[in-house]
Scaffold this motif. Structure first.
Motif, mmCIF file in Angstrom:
data_model
loop_
_atom_site.group_PDB
_atom_site.id
_atom_site.type_symbol
_atom_site.label_atom_id
_atom_site.label_comp_id
_atom_site.label_asym_id
_atom_site.label_seq_id
_atom_site.Cartn_x
_atom_site.Cartn_y
_atom_site.Cartn_z
ATOM 1 N N LYS A 146 0.826 -1.208 0.000
ATOM 2 C CA LYS A 146 0.000 0.000 0.000
ATOM 3 C C LYS A 146 0.864 1.263 0.000
ATOM 4 N N ASN A 147 1.951 1.238 0.782
ATOM 5 C CA ASN A 147 2.852 2.396 0.841
ATOM 6 C C ASN A 147 3.491 2.653 -0.520
ATOM 7 N N ALA A 148 3.915 1.575 -1.168
ATOM 8 C CA ALA A 148 4.547 1.709 -2.486
ATOM 9 C C ALA A 148 3.539 2.227 -3.515
ATOM 10 N N GLN A 149 2.315 1.731 -3.447
ATOM 11 C CA GLN A 149 1.272 2.187 -4.373
ATOM 12 C C GLN A 149 0.962 3.671 -4.165
ATOM 13 N N LEU A 150 0.971 4.095 -2.899
ATOM 14 C CA LEU A 150 0.722 5.509 -2.595
ATOM 15 C C LEU A 150 1.845 6.388 -3.147
ATOM 16 N N GLU A 151 3.104 5.959 -2.937
ATOM 17 C CA GLU A 151 4.235 6.739 -3.447
ATOM 18 C C GLU A 151 4.231 6.787 -4.970
ATOM 19 N N LEU A 152 3.801 5.702 -5.599
ATOM 20 C CA LEU A 152 3.694 5.687 -7.062
ATOM 21 C C LEU A 152 2.652 6.712 -7.516
ATOM 22 N N LYS A 153 1.516 6.720 -6.829
ATOM 23 C CA LYS A 153 0.454 7.680 -7.155
ATOM 24 C C LYS A 153 0.956 9.112 -6.986
ATOM 25 N N LYS A 154 1.667 9.364 -5.875
ATOM 26 C CA LYS A 154 2.174 10.712 -5.609
ATOM 27 C C LYS A 154 3.222 11.131 -6.637
ATOM 28 N N SER A 155 3.997 10.177 -7.108
ATOM 29 C CA SER A 155 5.067 10.494 -8.056
ATOM 30 C C SER A 155 4.538 10.928 -9.416
ATOM 31 N N LYS A 156 3.289 10.574 -9.702
ATOM 32 C CA LYS A 156 2.705 10.926 -10.996
ATOM 33 C C LYS A 156 2.083 12.320 -10.993
ATOM 34 N N ARG A 157 2.024 12.946 -9.814
ATOM 35 C CA ARG A 157 1.501 14.305 -9.732
ATOM 36 C C ARG A 157 2.634 15.312 -9.926
ATOM 37 N N LYS A 158 2.268 16.583 -10.024
ATOM 38 C CA LYS A 158 3.291 17.629 -10.034
ATOM 39 C C LYS A 158 3.980 17.645 -8.674
ATOM 40 N N ASP A 159 5.303 17.790 -8.687
ATOM 41 C CA ASP A 159 6.061 17.869 -7.441
ATOM 42 C C ASP A 159 6.180 19.339 -7.052
ATOM 43 N N TYR A 160 5.273 19.787 -6.190
ATOM 44 C CA TYR A 160 5.242 21.202 -5.834
ATOM 45 C C TYR A 160 6.484 21.638 -5.056
ATOM 46 N N TYR A 161 7.064 20.734 -4.306
ATOM 47 C CA TYR A 161 8.297 21.072 -3.589
ATOM 48 C C TYR A 161 9.434 21.336 -4.582
ATOM 49 N N LYS A 162 9.503 20.491 -5.596
ATOM 50 C CA LYS A 162 10.539 20.652 -6.625
ATOM 51 C C LYS A 162 10.313 21.941 -7.414
ATOM 52 N N ILE A 163 9.059 22.255 -7.709
ATOM 53 C CA ILE A 163 8.731 23.467 -8.455
ATOM 54 C C ILE A 163 9.199 24.712 -7.705
#
Length: 303
Positions: free
Chosen positions: A177-194
């Motif tokens: 579940k943790n890995a699936q969540l991180e995968l989902k988050k990785s597909k969004r815009k990374d606002y911290y990186k922006i």
């Protein structure tokens, strides 16, 4: 191996001194990674037939493999990871045919590499381990963690799915579940990186980062550039505004960090106006202006 073990055991029940049967029984144990017991059978075979060449070679290899592996384990427990790596590598060179033991050695060396933060090497070692033994759960778990650490989330999900299919424990389910969540988050815009900030950035650091990035990408600053550059900078300016809108709001930031959908808040990021965010931040219309100070150079003034 099972058939050979059955035949050897059958012979030994009739004749416990049969050197060939003792050797075969030892060999079966050796290839099942029961090396200590295997050595006992090889030694017994050599007592019965001191010139038994195959038993002699097998006994020598088994003792060397056992010693190197144990020395590697000792070095690892003592935190001497470089020595452990060398010892596991030497052990891997003793007998390429001992698949089960070598799978464990590769996994052990992978663990050493992960401790040394040589994560790609760790992944390669674990991959070698599962090639030798595709049921080796520990190697899949180690590789999956390395994938997580290197943000290769799709690969991590794949490994955790394999583990959970094999062993349906609560722990394995949570890891998946943790890995699936991180995968989902990785597909969004990374606002911290922006914004160019760390995920633990303070409110003040987020504001400072927004001020810097917003001024850097503001359309007025690039009014003299080509249409292509203007379009790209306008896109970046909008993304900076999005990032600030989310990360400066504690509730939205919490939802974003936890991987929840921001649209559930009723916020469509495609509709908001980055200029309104900018004006609000800098104190309203007419609060600043860009002035050219030379070719390609700009500074801003507050009104």
């Amino acid at each position: 191996i099972a058939q050979a073990q059955f035949v050897a055991s059958d012979i030994l029940r009739m004749d416990s001194t049969n050197a060939d049967a003792l050797y075969v029984r030892g060999l079966c144990l050796y290839y099942e990674d029961c090396i200590e017991k295997a050595v006992q059978f090889f030694v017994q075979a050599l007592r019965m037939a001191p010139d038994h060449e195959k038993a002699c070679v097998a006994c020598r290899n088994a003792k060397a493999l056992k010693a190197k592996k144990e020395d590697g384990n000792k070095a690892f427990k003592e935190g001497n990871y470089k020595l452990a790596y060398e010892l596991y590598t030497e052990a891997l060179g003793i007998d390429p045919n001992n698949i089960k033991t070598n799978a464990k050695l590769y996994c052990n060396r992978g663990t050493v590499n992960s401790k040394l933060r040589q994560l790609e090497d760790a992944i390669e070692d674990c991959t070698n381990a599962v090639k030798l033994d595709d049921t080796y759960i520990k190697a899949y778990l180690r590789r999956a963690q390395c994938y997580m650490d290197t943000e290769q989330f799709e690969e991590a999900v794949r490994d955790y799915e394999k583990v959970y299919q094999t062993e349906k424990t609560k722990e394995h389910k949570q890891l998946l579940k943790n890995a699936q969540l991180e995968l989902k988050k990785s597909k969004r815009k990374d606002y911290y990186k922006i914004l160019g900030v760390d995920k633990n950035a303070s409110e003040d650091e987020i504001k400072k980062a927004y001020r810097k990035r917003a001024l850097m990408h503001h359309p007025d600053r690039h009014s003299g550039a080509s249409a292509e550059v203007q379009k790209e900078e306008e896109k970046k300016f909008k993304e900076v505004g999005e990032a600030f809108t989310i990360l400066s709001d504690p509730k939205k930031k919490t939802r974003y960090d936890s991987g929840q959908d921001l649209d559930e808040e009723g916020m469509n990021m495609g509709d908001f106006d980055a200029n309104n965010i900018f004006k609000a931040f800098f104190g309203g219309p007419g609060g600043f202006s860009f002035e050219a100070s030379g070719p390609g150079n700009f500074y801003f003034q507050f009104g």
